[in-house]
Design a protein around this motif. Structure first.
Motif, mmCIF file in Angstrom:
data_model
loop_
_atom_site.group_PDB
_atom_site.id
_atom_site.type_symbol
_atom_site.label_atom_id
_atom_site.label_comp_id
_atom_site.label_asym_id
_atom_site.label_seq_id
_atom_site.Cartn_x
_atom_site.Cartn_y
_atom_site.Cartn_z
ATOM 1 N N GLU A 114 1.349 -43.064 5.352
ATOM 2 C CA GLU A 114 1.020 -42.507 4.038
ATOM 3 C C GLU A 114 0.003 -41.374 4.175
ATOM 4 O OE1 GLU A 114 1.022 -41.437 0.315
ATOM 5 O OE2 GLU A 114 2.408 -42.924 1.111
ATOM 6 N N ASP A 115 -0.916 -41.517 5.123
ATOM 7 C CA ASP A 115 -1.913 -40.472 5.351
ATOM 8 C C ASP A 115 -1.269 -39.162 5.806
ATOM 9 O OD1 ASP A 115 -3.895 -42.239 4.661
ATOM 10 O OD2 ASP A 115 -4.420 -42.760 6.734
ATOM 11 N N GLN A 116 -0.043 -39.246 6.311
ATOM 12 C CA GLN A 116 0.698 -38.053 6.741
ATOM 13 C C GLN A 116 1.686 -37.571 5.667
ATOM 14 O OE1 GLN A 116 2.310 -38.635 10.814
ATOM 15 N NE2 GLN A 116 0.919 -40.368 10.968
ATOM 16 N N GLY A 117 1.560 -38.126 4.461
ATOM 17 C CA GLY A 117 2.426 -37.702 3.364
ATOM 18 C C GLY A 117 3.314 -38.791 2.818
ATOM 19 N N TRP A 174 6.243 -41.151 1.712
ATOM 20 C CA TRP A 174 7.632 -40.853 1.345
ATOM 21 C C TRP A 174 7.798 -39.458 0.735
ATOM 22 C CZ3 TRP A 174 11.305 -43.273 3.572
ATOM 23 C CH2 TRP A 174 11.188 -44.612 3.921
ATOM 24 N N ARG A 175 6.697 -38.757 0.477
ATOM 25 C CA ARG A 175 6.818 -37.363 0.029
ATOM 26 C C ARG A 175 7.093 -36.425 1.191
ATOM 27 N NH1 ARG A 175 1.173 -36.689 -2.628
ATOM 28 N NH2 ARG A 175 0.710 -38.057 -0.854
ATOM 29 N N SER A 176 6.980 -36.934 2.405
ATOM 30 C CA SER A 176 7.158 -36.109 3.601
ATOM 31 C C SER A 176 8.527 -36.328 4.236
ATOM 32 C CB SER A 176 6.070 -36.452 4.630
ATOM 33 O OG SER A 176 6.353 -35.861 5.886
ATOM 34 N N GLY A 177 9.189 -35.247 4.580
ATOM 35 C CA GLY A 177 10.471 -35.341 5.273
ATOM 36 C C GLY A 177 10.363 -35.990 6.635
ATOM 37 N N ALA A 178 9.155 -36.019 7.199
ATOM 38 C CA ALA A 178 8.962 -36.644 8.505
ATOM 39 C C ALA A 178 9.207 -38.147 8.460
ATOM 40 C CB ALA A 178 7.547 -36.360 9.015
ATOM 41 N N MET A 179 9.150 -38.747 7.248
ATOM 42 C CA MET A 179 9.389 -40.184 7.115
ATOM 43 C C MET A 179 10.812 -40.570 7.502
ATOM 44 S SD MET A 179 7.177 -42.483 6.464
ATOM 45 C CE MET A 179 8.351 -43.727 5.914
ATOM 46 N N TYR A 203 4.761 -43.141 -6.642
ATOM 47 C CA TYR A 203 4.538 -41.709 -6.436
ATOM 48 C C TYR A 203 4.609 -40.864 -7.700
ATOM 49 C CZ TYR A 203 4.851 -42.633 -1.444
ATOM 50 O OH TYR A 203 4.616 -43.103 -0.177
ATOM 51 N N ASN A 208 13.659 -38.533 0.050
ATOM 52 C CA ASN A 208 13.425 -38.882 1.448
ATOM 53 C C ASN A 208 13.826 -40.313 1.760
ATOM 54 O OD1 ASN A 208 12.407 -36.354 2.364
ATOM 55 N ND2 ASN A 208 10.465 -36.785 1.331
#
Length: 450
Positions: free
Chosen positions: A105-108, A110-115, A151, A173
């Protein structure tokens, strides 16, 4: 209250087929019976054995990395799966049930495509580690709840409030992450393990507030589209969001003067990747709603405003004592199952959650809850034998009283009562557990007398 529940069902469901009485009928021979739990809600030990914090640990303490690369976690679930199998219980394993590791979560989150890649790696680890014994997998539990409450509105962990964009981005995502995990299983494990993979979608059923109002009829359709079809249409149909949802959000963006469409778009390659990535339909159902049209042209952007669908409480529907949102509408489940059959190409369906809560102090003689289950099972029989729905299993939420998210331990959904005031956490069966066990033993409801 039992008689009130019966009255609500018979009075409101005037369209029910009266030529066949489901009482005493057996369920199909291979019907699967079960009860559900979730790791964060029942296990405890939030900071034990090297488990990293999850978003819910952070969320609850301001007011995990549970398995992946955690040998103690692996050993725990190895023992659990083996114990279930030794007792002739088939495990259905959910990979993600709301408790995202805080480090992600600290890296974004579920808002982050990296998930997508992170979730796929985690799924592959679980398939490889447990797939020799687990044959039914759920990738993500209730992505709608996670997207909207986690979110968009910030009411659940991780508590992000990004109105009009947060839910759509998180859902985008999650859908891609689910599809990636399904393909990983299909490519690397299906041939040797022979299992099935799906995603657990929750949905209410929606009835128009005024059945003669075209506006209310359309609003009811939008309510289901923004809840169930949001995820089911891409996965079960064509890889893309439902047309009604896309056109509604586009129209709202124009009316509100938004420079761009707030709903993300899938590429053609992503649509092909997402389409058909479920081996069965996993449904969580609790209640139904009356829906009326509401003009939100001048409202600030939000997912709620985009729907233009107001939820109205029907006063004649009884309400669960432990959850003010849970109106008792068993016949709504039958209508929802029929909708899924007709809309999503007659899929095999498992009801992976259905339940009724009590508030403290919770009586072991939970007659009201058992009546909820009894009426629900009667509607399920109608869905199977009258509507032709391919329903293969039914799981009660929940096996045990547990931590019910923002309600804490006050809302009791368990078949078994847990004394949270006693450090030993002793358990005792509610009446509903005893009656449900009879249903399982008989593979059906006994015909009532008197």
């Amino acid at each position: 209250m039992a008689s009130a529940l019966s009255g609500a069902s018979s009075t409101l469901d005037s369209s029910a087929d009266s030529s066949w009485n489901p009482e005493g009928a057996s369920f199909p021979k291979s019907f699967a019976w079960g009860a559900s739990t979730a790791a964060y809600q029942v296990e405890g030990g939030w900071d034990a054995d090297g488990k990293g914090p999850s978003v819910w640990d952070t969320f609850t303490h301001q007011g995990g990395d549970r398995v992946f690369k955690n040998q103690t976690g692996v050993e725990y679930y190895d023992k659990m799966i083996d114990s279930l199998l030794a007792n002739d219980v088939t495990p259905v394993v959910t990979l993600y049930h709301f408790d995202l590791p805080q480090c992600l979560e600290d890296q974004g989150g579920w808002r982050s495509g990296a998930m997508v890649e992170a979730f796929d790696s985690y799924a592959q680890f679980c398939f490889r580690t447990f797939g020799d014994r687990v044959k039914l997998w759920i990738t993500i539990n209730e992505p709608y709840v996670m997207a909207e409450l986690g979110y968009e509105e910030g009411m659940m962990a991780p508590g992000i409030k990004e109105l009009g964009t947060g839910a759509y981005l998180a859902a985008h995502n999650m859908i891609k992450a689910h599809a990636a995990a399904w393909h990983t299983y299909d490519r690397l494990f299906r041939k040797t393990q022979g299992g099935l993979v799906s995603i657990a979608l929750n949905s209410d059923w929606a009835e128009p507030f005024d059945p003669n109002s075209v506006a209310d009829q359309e609003a009811a359709k939008r309510h289901v589209a923004f809840c169930l079809d949001w995820f089911a249409a891409p996965i079960f149909l064509n890889g893309d969001y439902p047309a009604i949802m896309k056109s509604q959000i586009s129209a709202m963006c124009k009316r509100q003067g938004s420079p761009s469409l707030r709903l993300p778009e899938f590429t053609e390659e992503e649509k092909m990747m997402i389409k058909g990535t479920a081996d069965f339909f996993s449904l969580n159902y609790y209640t139904s709603r009356k829906i009326k049209h509401r003009d939100n042209t001048h409202s600030p952007p939000s997912m709620s405003a985009d729907k233009e669908a107001e939820q109205v409480t029907e006063p004649s529907w009884p309400v669960a004592t432990g959850s003010s949102w849970l109106a008792v509408v068993p016949w709504g489940l039958r209508r929802l199952l029929k909708y899924i059959k007709d809309t999503y190409n007659h899929p095999i369906i498992y009801i992976t959650e259905n339940g009724f809560s009590q508030s403290d102090p919770a009586a072991l003689d939970d007659t009201q809850r058992w009546e909820y289950f009894r009426l629900t099972l009667l509607e399920i029989l109608k869905a199977i034998y009258i509507d032709g729905v391919q329903l293969k299993g039914y799981f009660v939420w929940s096996l045990l009283d547990n931590f019910e998210w923002t309600c804490g331990y006050r809302s009791r959904f368990g078949l078994f009562h847990v004394d949270f005031e006693n450090p030993a956490l002793p358990r005792a069966p509610y009446k509903s557990a005893i009656e449900y066990a009879k249903v399982i033993a008989n593979n059906g409801l006994m015909k009532s007398h008197g």
